[in-house]
Design an enzyme around this catalytic site. Structure first.
Site, PDB file in Angstrom:
ATOM      1  N   GLN A   1       0.846  -1.202   0.000  1.00 17.73           N
ATOM      2  CA  GLN A   1       0.000   0.000   0.000  1.00 17.73           C
ATOM      3  C   GLN A   1       0.874   1.242   0.000  1.00 17.73           C
ATOM      4  O   GLN A   1       0.371   2.356  -0.040  1.00 17.73           O
ATOM      5  CB  GLN A   1      -0.879   0.018   1.254  1.00 17.73           C
ATOM      6  CG  GLN A   1      -1.834  -1.158   1.348  1.00 17.73           C
ATOM      7  CD  GLN A   1      -2.393  -1.295   2.756  1.00 17.73           C
ATOM      8  OE1 GLN A   1      -3.364  -0.660   3.118  1.00 17.73           O
ATOM      9  NE2 GLN A   1      -1.765  -2.132   3.562  1.00 17.73           N
TER      10      GLN A   1
ATOM     11  N   VAL B   1       3.485   4.195  -1.038  1.00 11.64           N
ATOM     12  CA  VAL B   1       3.729   4.986  -2.253  1.00 11.64           C
ATOM     13  C   VAL B   1       5.145   5.545  -2.250  1.00 11.64           C
ATOM     14  O   VAL B   1       5.503   6.351  -3.098  1.00 11.64           O
ATOM     15  CB  VAL B   1       2.706   6.144  -2.358  1.00 11.64           C
ATOM     16  CG1 VAL B   1       1.283   5.602  -2.512  1.00 11.64           C
ATOM     17  CG2 VAL B   1       2.781   7.090  -1.147  1.00 11.64           C
TER      18      VAL B   1
ATOM     19  N   HIS C   1      -1.546   1.548  -4.138  1.00  9.06           N
ATOM     20  CA  HIS C   1      -1.954   2.936  -3.906  1.00  9.06           C
ATOM     21  C   HIS C   1      -1.135   3.933  -4.707  1.00  9.06           C
ATOM     22  O   HIS C   1      -1.135   5.127  -4.400  1.00  9.06           O
ATOM     23  CB  HIS C   1      -1.915   3.252  -2.399  1.00  9.06           C
ATOM     24  CG  HIS C   1      -2.972   2.522  -1.622  1.00  9.06           C
ATOM     25  ND1 HIS C   1      -3.009   2.449  -0.244  1.00  9.06           N
ATOM     26  CD2 HIS C   1      -4.054   1.814  -2.054  1.00  9.06           C
ATOM     27  CE1 HIS C   1      -4.058   1.721   0.136  1.00  9.06           C
ATOM     28  NE2 HIS C   1      -4.696   1.331  -0.933  1.00  9.06           N
TER      29      HIS C   1
ATOM     30  N   CYS D   1      -6.492  13.319 -20.178  1.00  9.72           N
ATOM     31  CA  CYS D   1      -5.971  14.220 -21.210  1.00  9.72           C
ATOM     32  C   CYS D   1      -6.493  13.798 -22.574  1.00  9.72           C
ATOM     33  O   CYS D   1      -6.280  12.678 -23.007  1.00  9.72           O
ATOM     34  CB  CYS D   1      -4.443  14.215 -21.202  1.00  9.72           C
ATOM     35  SG  CYS D   1      -3.805  15.336 -22.458  1.00  9.72           S
TER      36      CYS D   1
ATOM     37  N   CYS E   1      -0.571  22.379 -17.791  1.00  8.28           N
ATOM     38  CA  CYS E   1      -0.201  22.126 -19.180  1.00  8.28           C
ATOM     39  C   CYS E   1      -0.312  23.418 -19.980  1.00  8.28           C
ATOM     40  O   CYS E   1      -1.352  24.092 -19.942  1.00  8.28           O
ATOM     41  CB  CYS E   1      -1.116  21.061 -19.776  1.00  8.28           C
ATOM     42  SG  CYS E   1      -0.700  20.673 -21.472  1.00  8.28           S
TER      43      CYS E   1
ATOM     44  N   CYS F   1      -3.233  22.674 -22.813  1.00  7.67           N
ATOM     45  CA  CYS F   1      -4.660  22.457 -22.536  1.00  7.67           C
ATOM     46  C   CYS F   1      -5.058  22.869 -21.117  1.00  7.67           C
ATOM     47  O   CYS F   1      -6.200  22.627 -20.712  1.00  7.67           O
ATOM     48  CB  CYS F   1      -5.026  21.005 -22.788  1.00  7.67           C
ATOM     49  SG  CYS F   1      -4.218  19.867 -21.685  1.00  7.67           S
TER      50      CYS F   1
ATOM     51  N   ALA G   1       9.047  -4.338  11.497  1.00 13.10           N
ATOM     52  CA  ALA G   1       9.344  -4.892  10.171  1.00 13.10           C
ATOM     53  C   ALA G   1      10.840  -5.124   9.976  1.00 13.10           C
ATOM     54  O   ALA G   1      11.249  -6.152   9.427  1.00 13.10           O
ATOM     55  CB  ALA G   1       8.818  -3.938   9.096  1.00 13.10           C
TER      56      ALA G   1
HETATM   57  P1  OAD Z   1      -1.436   2.964   9.021  1.00 13.88           P
HETATM   58  O1  OAD Z   1      -0.807   4.240   9.468  1.00 13.88           O
HETATM   59  O2  OAD Z   1      -2.897   2.858   9.064  1.00 13.88           O
HETATM   60  O3  OAD Z   1      -0.840   1.780   9.892  1.00 13.88           O
HETATM   61  C1  OAD Z   1       0.533   1.665  10.127  1.00 13.88           C
HETATM   62  C2  OAD Z   1       0.759   0.405  10.918  1.00 13.88           C
HETATM   63  O4  OAD Z   1       2.157   0.225  11.053  1.00 13.88           O
HETATM   64  C3  OAD Z   1       0.189   0.434  12.342  1.00 13.88           C
HETATM   65  O5  OAD Z   1      -0.557  -0.759  12.564  1.00 13.88           O
HETATM   66  C4  OAD Z   1       1.432   0.465  13.236  1.00 13.88           C
HETATM   67  O6  OAD Z   1       1.243  -0.240  14.452  1.00 13.88           O
HETATM   68  C5  OAD Z   1       2.426  -0.250  12.357  1.00 13.88           C
HETATM   69  N1  OAD Z   1       3.830   0.042  12.627  1.00 13.88           N
HETATM   70  C6  OAD Z   1       4.390   1.177  13.111  1.00 13.88           C
HETATM   71  N2  OAD Z   1       5.720   1.056  13.160  1.00 13.88           N
HETATM   72  C7  OAD Z   1       6.024  -0.186  12.697  1.00 13.88           C
HETATM   73  C8  OAD Z   1       7.237  -0.914  12.475  1.00 13.88           C
HETATM   74  N3  OAD Z   1       8.416  -0.365  12.743  1.00 13.88           N
HETATM   75  N4  OAD Z   1       7.161  -2.163  11.970  1.00 13.88           N
HETATM   76  C9  OAD Z   1       5.947  -2.717  11.672  1.00 13.88           C
HETATM   77  N5  OAD Z   1       4.775  -2.080  11.850  1.00 13.88           N
HETATM   78  C10 OAD Z   1       4.818  -0.841  12.351  1.00 13.88           C
HETATM   79  O7  OAD Z   1      -0.853   2.657   7.547  1.00 13.88           O
HETATM   80  P2  OAD Z   1      -1.443   1.696   6.435  1.00 13.88           P
HETATM   81  O8  OAD Z   1      -2.070   0.498   7.049  1.00 13.88           O
HETATM   82  O9  OAD Z   1      -0.390   1.511   5.418  1.00 13.88           O
HETATM   83  O10 OAD Z   1      -3.735   5.167   1.754  1.00 13.88           O
HETATM   84  O11 OAD Z   1      -2.574   2.620   5.847  1.00 13.88           O
HETATM   85  C11 OAD Z   1      -3.299   2.175   4.736  1.00 13.88           C
HETATM   86  C12 OAD Z   1      -3.572   3.322   3.816  1.00 13.88           C
HETATM   87  O12 OAD Z   1      -4.205   4.390   4.538  1.00 13.88           O
HETATM   88  C13 OAD Z   1      -2.346   3.984   3.243  1.00 13.88           C
HETATM   89  O13 OAD Z   1      -1.840   3.297   2.099  1.00 13.88           O
HETATM   90  C14 OAD Z   1      -2.855   5.322   2.871  1.00 13.88           C
HETATM   91  C15 OAD Z   1      -3.625   5.647   4.122  1.00 13.88           C
HETATM   92  O14 OAD Z   1      -4.601   6.588   3.994  1.00 13.88           O
HETATM   93  C16 OAD Z   1      -3.626   5.980   0.706  1.00 13.88           C
HETATM   94  O15 OAD Z   1      -2.817   6.880   0.651  1.00 13.88           O
HETATM   95  C17 OAD Z   1      -4.611   5.672  -0.376  1.00 13.88           C
END
Ligand code: OAD
Length: 252
Positions: free
Chosen positions: A105, A107, A123, A135, A158, A161, A242
């Site tokens: 997920q 970026v 994402h 476009c 642009c 356009c 991680a």
């Molecule tokens: P979140 O911020 O929701 O969750 C991050 C997770 O990482 C939490 O569960 C933390 O406990 C965990 N965490 C923190 N430090 C860590 C570490 N060192 N090792 C392992 N885990 C750790 O982020 P996402 O789940 O990625 O979407 O969020 C999903 C989506 O919501 C993102 O891709 C983004 C956001 O809005 C878009 O931009 C479309």
């Protein structure tokens, strides 16, 4: 109730697995210095409301504000590097071609920078620019306008356009890239082990891939120092970060 498991026990599942899928989220990059979204103190969504920044409506209402926010994230991420977790995944893929599908997920491009192949970036990509509106090409130009020729601005526009650039990330309410999502769903169905690492599991359809894997008969392991919304889907919980857990599980 899902048991909290030690890394060595899950390591035997990794060794036995024929097809592994990894689903990563923002926590994967936390130890590289990239803020997550939902962590209470440091998360991006603790400081900003997503609907003010990460939607098309927000961009159209105040393009400069949203462009500047993404520009500041790009600037901040210029100097971050993959951590031991990203490297462990990429090295495993190189040692075992075709055995691990990486779905992210994120970026930030750190999996790709570590050398992961075929990363399914659900994402989008923070560092890519795309046109805000489809476009159609400028009159008399006979083709789609080239994003690299946009005039500097906040956002760039642009010359031909007047379309605006926007970051190539998926905003709330938008569809995920269809090809990557279909490949991720295939991987979730086909794997016999899914490692869900560094994600809160709060955002769908990405989080749904863990349910798909479980329903398709795979073992599901959540790797996260904190509880997540996917813990009840998991066969095992590894309460580690991680950068510690992934090298321990996949080899350094
Ligand atoms: P979140 O911020 O929701 O969750 C991050 C997770 O990482 C939490 O569960 C933390 O406990 C965990 N965490 C923190 N430090 C860590 C570490 N060192 N090792 C392992 N885990 C750790 O982020 P996402 O789940 O990625 O979407 O969020 C999903 C989506 O919501 C993102 O891709 C983004 C956001 O809005 C878009 O931009 C479309």
């Amino acid at each position: 109730m899902t048991a909290i498991t030690d890394i060595a026990a899950v390591g035997t599942w990794v060794r036995d697995a024929r097809a592994i899928a990894v689903l990563s989220g923002a926590g994967m990059s936390a130890e590289s210095g990239v803020p997550t979204f939902r962590d209470a103190q440091t998360g991006l969504w603790a400081k900003f409301r997503p609907e003010e920044l990460a939607t098309e409506a927000a961009f159209r209402a105040d393009p400069r504000r949203v462009w500047d926010w993404y520009a500041s994230r790009r600037e901040m991420m210029k100097d971050v590097h993959p951590n031991a977790g990203h490297h462990a995944i990429a090295a495993f893929q190189q040692r075992h071609p075709g055995r691990l599908t990486l779905i992210t997920q994120n970026v930030d491009g750190l999996h790709q920078a570590a050398g992961s192949v075929g990363t399914l970036a659900l994402h989008g990509n923070l560092f890519e620019d795309i046109w805000l509106d489809p476009c159609m090409g400028a009159p008399g130009h006979g083709g789609v306008c080239d994003v690299s020729r946009a005039l500097p601005g906040r956002p760039p526009t642009c010359a031909d356009c007047s379309n605006a650039l926007r970051p190539g990330v998926v905003w709330f309410g938008e569809m995920l890239p269809a090809v990557a999502l279909a490949a991720a769903e295939d991987a979730a169905q086909a794997c016999d082990l899914m490692l869900v690492v560094g994600t809160s599991g709060a955002v769908y359809p990405a989080a749904g891939l863990a349910h798909t894997a479980r329903q398709s008969g795979a073992r599901v392991v959540v790797i996260n120092p904190e509880p997540t919304e996917l813990d009840s889907v998991a066969h095992a919980l590894v309460r580690a970060t991680a950068a510690v857990a992934m090298p321990a599980l996949l080899g350094g």
